[in-house]
Structures are given as structure tokens and as C-alpha cells.
Scaffold this motif. Structure first.
Motif, PDB file in Angstrom:
ATOM      1  N   PRO A 203       3.187  -6.410   6.543  1.00  0.00           N
ATOM      2  CA  PRO A 203       1.903  -6.079   7.190  1.00  0.00           C
ATOM      3  C   PRO A 203       1.868  -6.555   8.630  1.00  0.00           C
ATOM      4  O   PRO A 203       2.602  -7.458   9.036  1.00  0.00           O
ATOM      5  CB  PRO A 203       0.887  -6.834   6.328  1.00  0.00           C
ATOM      6  CG  PRO A 203       1.659  -7.960   5.735  1.00  0.00           C
ATOM      7  CD  PRO A 203       3.047  -7.453   5.513  1.00  0.00           C
ATOM      8  N   SER A 209      -4.279  -9.413   2.105  1.00  0.00           N
ATOM      9  CA  SER A 209      -4.827  -8.063   2.184  1.00  0.00           C
ATOM     10  C   SER A 209      -6.335  -8.083   1.942  1.00  0.00           C
ATOM     11  O   SER A 209      -6.887  -9.065   1.448  1.00  0.00           O
ATOM     12  CB  SER A 209      -4.143  -7.166   1.156  1.00  0.00           C
ATOM     13  OG  SER A 209      -2.752  -7.084   1.410  1.00  0.00           O
ATOM     14  N   GLU A 210      -6.996  -6.980   2.285  1.00  0.00           N
ATOM     15  CA  GLU A 210      -8.453  -6.918   2.211  1.00  0.00           C
ATOM     16  C   GLU A 210      -8.982  -7.130   0.792  1.00  0.00           C
ATOM     17  O   GLU A 210     -10.037  -7.728   0.611  1.00  0.00           O
ATOM     18  CB  GLU A 210      -8.936  -5.578   2.754  1.00  0.00           C
ATOM     19  CG  GLU A 210      -8.703  -5.391   4.244  1.00  0.00           C
ATOM     20  CD  GLU A 210      -9.272  -4.090   4.751  1.00  0.00           C
ATOM     21  OE1 GLU A 210      -9.884  -3.364   3.931  1.00  0.00           O
ATOM     22  OE2 GLU A 210      -9.121  -3.791   5.954  1.00  0.00           O
ATOM     23  N   GLN A 211      -8.254  -6.658  -0.219  1.00  0.00           N
ATOM     24  CA  GLN A 211      -8.772  -6.774  -1.586  1.00  0.00           C
ATOM     25  C   GLN A 211      -8.804  -8.215  -2.091  1.00  0.00           C
ATOM     26  O   GLN A 211      -9.432  -8.505  -3.108  1.00  0.00           O
ATOM     27  CB  GLN A 211      -7.952  -5.912  -2.554  1.00  0.00           C
ATOM     28  CG  GLN A 211      -6.482  -6.302  -2.666  1.00  0.00           C
ATOM     29  CD  GLN A 211      -5.621  -5.457  -1.750  1.00  0.00           C
ATOM     30  OE1 GLN A 211      -6.062  -5.074  -0.669  1.00  0.00           O
ATOM     31  NE2 GLN A 211      -4.409  -5.158  -2.199  1.00  0.00           N
ATOM     32  N   ASP A 229       1.040 -11.675  -2.282  1.00  0.00           N
ATOM     33  CA  ASP A 229       0.542 -11.017  -1.079  1.00  0.00           C
ATOM     34  C   ASP A 229       0.439 -12.000   0.082  1.00  0.00           C
ATOM     35  O   ASP A 229       0.733 -11.652   1.228  1.00  0.00           O
ATOM     36  CB  ASP A 229      -0.831 -10.406  -1.373  1.00  0.00           C
ATOM     37  CG  ASP A 229      -1.395  -9.638  -0.187  1.00  0.00           C
ATOM     38  OD1 ASP A 229      -0.922  -8.521   0.076  1.00  0.00           O
ATOM     39  OD2 ASP A 229      -2.291 -10.174   0.498  1.00  0.00           O
ATOM     40  N   HIS A 233       2.506 -11.673   3.671  1.00  0.00           N
ATOM     41  CA  HIS A 233       1.916 -11.684   5.007  1.00  0.00           C
ATOM     42  C   HIS A 233       2.515 -12.778   5.888  1.00  0.00           C
ATOM     43  O   HIS A 233       2.586 -12.631   7.115  1.00  0.00           O
ATOM     44  CB  HIS A 233       0.392 -11.876   4.927  1.00  0.00           C
ATOM     45  CG  HIS A 233      -0.367 -10.633   4.587  1.00  0.00           C
ATOM     46  ND1 HIS A 233      -0.387 -10.090   3.321  1.00  0.00           N
ATOM     47  CD2 HIS A 233      -1.120  -9.806   5.366  1.00  0.00           C
ATOM     48  CE1 HIS A 233      -1.138  -8.990   3.319  1.00  0.00           C
ATOM     49  NE2 HIS A 233      -1.598  -8.800   4.543  1.00  0.00           N
TER      50      HIS A 233
END
Length: 370
Positions: A203, A209-211, A229, A233
């Protein structure tokens, strides 16, 4: 040892005052203070054009008067503005008081850890720092751990095989890694692996991440997908910071081990028939690692608060580095001086902890013997 710790703690006070005073004088002398920043914004000349600015601590707004008289002003861009309006701006930012009074009031507030509110974010400095802290802590912790876990074994290996092809090849690789700035390597990683011109495996921004943003620390740790995740990142930013941090620690470890390997006690241990591995890790390791391990607190603070500014900007990580950059750019004095005070105090305490670790690693060291 207690007397030594008390003396060091007392010395922190004048040191911290000196740090704050020097930075206060330098920043006060620099052009483009908060009053000029507000004038530029209110008149549409600043980088963030706006027609009004919220007064700190109230719900009122401060707008330039519809008709302003021509007047000279010591602030750039203030010609033509009403002097009363300028005085209101000075009062809003605390510039209606002499410089020494501002400094004394600031230090009096900082003693109680009251860092005030940001000029341009209308939020408490402490809240902003705590909000950005997880990003910088993540970068600092993982970078420091990886650097130490790789550098120490590599340095030992280089010392044992000093002058071999392995030593020469790794030294060449370390020189290249040191010569490439971390921010340049970060751009290279973005172009290659984050959707630049080749592949898009990682990313471009954020810590998760947004979720997963609403899960918080406890919720993310409980979710294997969120943890994966998180490391996904962090992979590129940490790699960019790690590359430039290897060389110094590897060479420090190697030289420290080489110095100990030529000591008399090593020759005695070998003469007794001890294996080379036992000599290295039972006798040499503790003495050679004294300076390396004792420097861990200082290295962590350096990576945490000074080494990640450009990395956070490049990877759009909203951490302390980016916060400090924006504070300096906007001349947000409460945010600048508040974070400077906190991190200077933390750095001084870490230096003390680093010195005390010498006695933990080697009890023969006694600072009171002086």
C-alpha cells in the motif's frame, strides 16, 4: 549509585532549560511567525487560504474588518489592516507580552505538563501527540529491533572472519547501504513495489487499511487479518529506515569484538582448551557488547523521533515526524515547543538509562568510584 542518579536528574533541569531557551530565541528571531501566518491566511496570501480564523478557547471567529485604515506594521503583509485588528491577533497568539514573559510562562506551564493548544488545529498538544504516537512508535520499535537483531550477529561474524572474502563483501554492501539516503531508498521502493512503474504489492499510505481503522489496538491484536495488514503496511517504511541503520552498528560490533579478541584473557581461555564458540560467547560477548547494548535506549529515541520525518512524509504516515514538519511549517509554537520539551526530556532520561545499563551489563562499573 543513588547519589549519581540524583545528580544526573538534577542536571537534567538546567540542560532542559538551556535547550528550550536556545530554541525559543532562534525561533522567535525567524521570520514568518504565527501572527504573519494568520495575516497571510486571512488576506488570501497563505498556503491555506481562508477568510477567518477561530479564536482559541472560544466559539468566536476572528475576521479582518471590512474597512481597514492604512497603517505601518512590523508584520509582513499587515499594511492596510486596522491596528486594533493586529492587536487582537497578537493577543490571540500571546504576542502582546514581552519575550521573556512568554518564555517564563511557557516553562511554568510545561513543568505541570500543560502544553496548551495548537494555534491552527484548535486541539490540545497532548491529544495530538498521543494520537500520532502509535505510528512513530511502530516505526521506531520495529526498525530498532531489526537493526539490532541483524547487525549484532553480522558484526560478530565479520570480527571472527576479519579480512576474509565474507568480511570484504559485506563491508562493500554496507558502504553502499550507507551511501544511499533512506528517503531516496524509500522513493525507490515506492516506484518498484507500490504501484509506481512496476508492481503494486504494497500500500501507498496509512498504518492499516480502512476496514481496520475502527478496531483500535486491542481489536487489531485480536484479529490475525488486522495484524497481517499492519505488517503489510509497515514493510516498505521499515525497510527504508533499516537499510541506512545497519552500517554503524555492524562496524561498532565488529570493532568491539576485535578489540576483545586480542585481550590476554582470551588467549588464556584458549590455552585452557576451551572451544572457540565458548570463548566467543561465554567470555568475549559480555565485554564486547557492553557499548553496543548500552546504546540501545539512545538509538531507539533517535530512530523514533528524528529518523522518520521524511519516511512518514513519503509514505503518508500520520505520525510525529509529519506532525512536527507541519508545526514548523505553520509556525505552530505550542505544538513545536511542547513536543520539543517532551522529547528533549525523554531523550535526557534515556541517556541516563543508557549509562545505568553499563552497570547492569558489567557490575564492575561503578560511577561513584570517581
Amino acid at each position: 549509585m543513588t547519589a549519581y542518579i540524583v545528580r544526573r536528574l538534577l542536571l537534567i533541569i538546567p540542560t532542559l532549560i538551556g535547550i528550550m531557551l536556545i530554541n525559543f530565541l532562534v525561533i522567535q528571531a525567524a521570520p514568518g511567525g504565527p501572527v504573519e501566518q494568520a495575516i497571510a491566511q486571512l488576506t488570501g496570501q497563505g498556503s491555506a487560504i481562508t477568510e477567518r480564523i477561530t479564536r482559541s478557547g472560544t466559539g468566536e471567529t476572528l475576521s479582518p474588518p471590512p474597512s481597514a485604515s492604512s497603517s505601518e506594521s512590523r508584520y509582513r503583509g499587515a499594511q492596510g489592516l486596522d491596528p486594533e485588528f493586529i492587536e487582537e491577533l497578537e493577543k490571540r497568539f500571546g504576542f502582546d507580552k514581552p519575550m521573556h514573559e512568554r518564555f517564563l510562562k511557557m516553562m511554568a506551564d510545561y513543568v505541570t505538563f500543560d502544553f496548551g493548544e495548537s494555534f491552527f488545529r484548535d486541539r490540545k498538544v497532548v491529544d495530538l501527540v498521543l494520537e500520532k504516537m502509535p505510528v512513530s512508535i511502530s516505526l521506531g520499535v520495529w526498525t530498532t529491533l531489526i537493526v539490532y537483531l541483524v547487525s549484532i550477529p553480522l558484526g560478530i561474524r565479520k570480527a571472527v572472519r576479519d579480512g576474509s572474502r565474507f568480511d570484504i563483501a559485506t563491508s562493500f554492501a554496507l558502504v553502499i547501504g550507507t551511501a544511499i539516503p533512506s528517503f531516496l531508498f524509500a522513493v525507490f521502493l515506492l516506484v518498484i513495489f507500490a504501484g509506481g512503474s512496476y508492481v503494486s504489492w504494497f500500500p501507498l499510505r496509512g498504518l492499516v487499511s480502512e476496514q481496520y481503522l475502527g478496531l483500535g489496538f486491542t481489536g487489531c491484536v485480536a484479529s490475525a487479518a488486522c495484524v497481517a495488514d499492519y505488517f503489510w503496511h509497515l514493510a516498505l517504511p521499515v525497510l527504508a529506515m533499516v537499510i541506512g541503520g545497519f552500517a554503524g552498528l555492524v562496524m561498532l560490533t565488529k570493532n568491539s569484538f576485535l578489540d576483545q579478541l586480542h585481550q590476554q584473557y582470551v588467549l588464556t581461555a584458549r590455552a585452557k582448551g576451551l572451544s572457540e564458540r565458548r570463548v566467543l560467547y561465554r567470555h568475549v560477548f559480555r565485554n564486547a557488547m557492553l557499548i553496543v547494548i548500552a546504546g540501545f535506549p539512545g538509538a531507539f529515541v533517535g530512530v523514533l523521533f528524528t529518523g522518520s520525518v521524511l519516511i512518514e512524509i513519503i509514505f503518508s504516515l500520520d505520525g510525529l515526524g509529519l506532525l512536527g514538519f507541519e508545526a514548523a511549517f505553520n509556525r505552530d509554537y505550542p505544538l513545536m515547543f511542547g513536543t520539543l520539551f517532551f522529547f528533549s526530556l525523554l531523550g535526557l532520561l534515556m541517556n541516563l538509562i543508557g549509562d545505568l545499563m553499563y552497570t547492569v551489563i558489567d557490575p564492575r562499573i561503578d560511577f561513584e568510584t570517581r
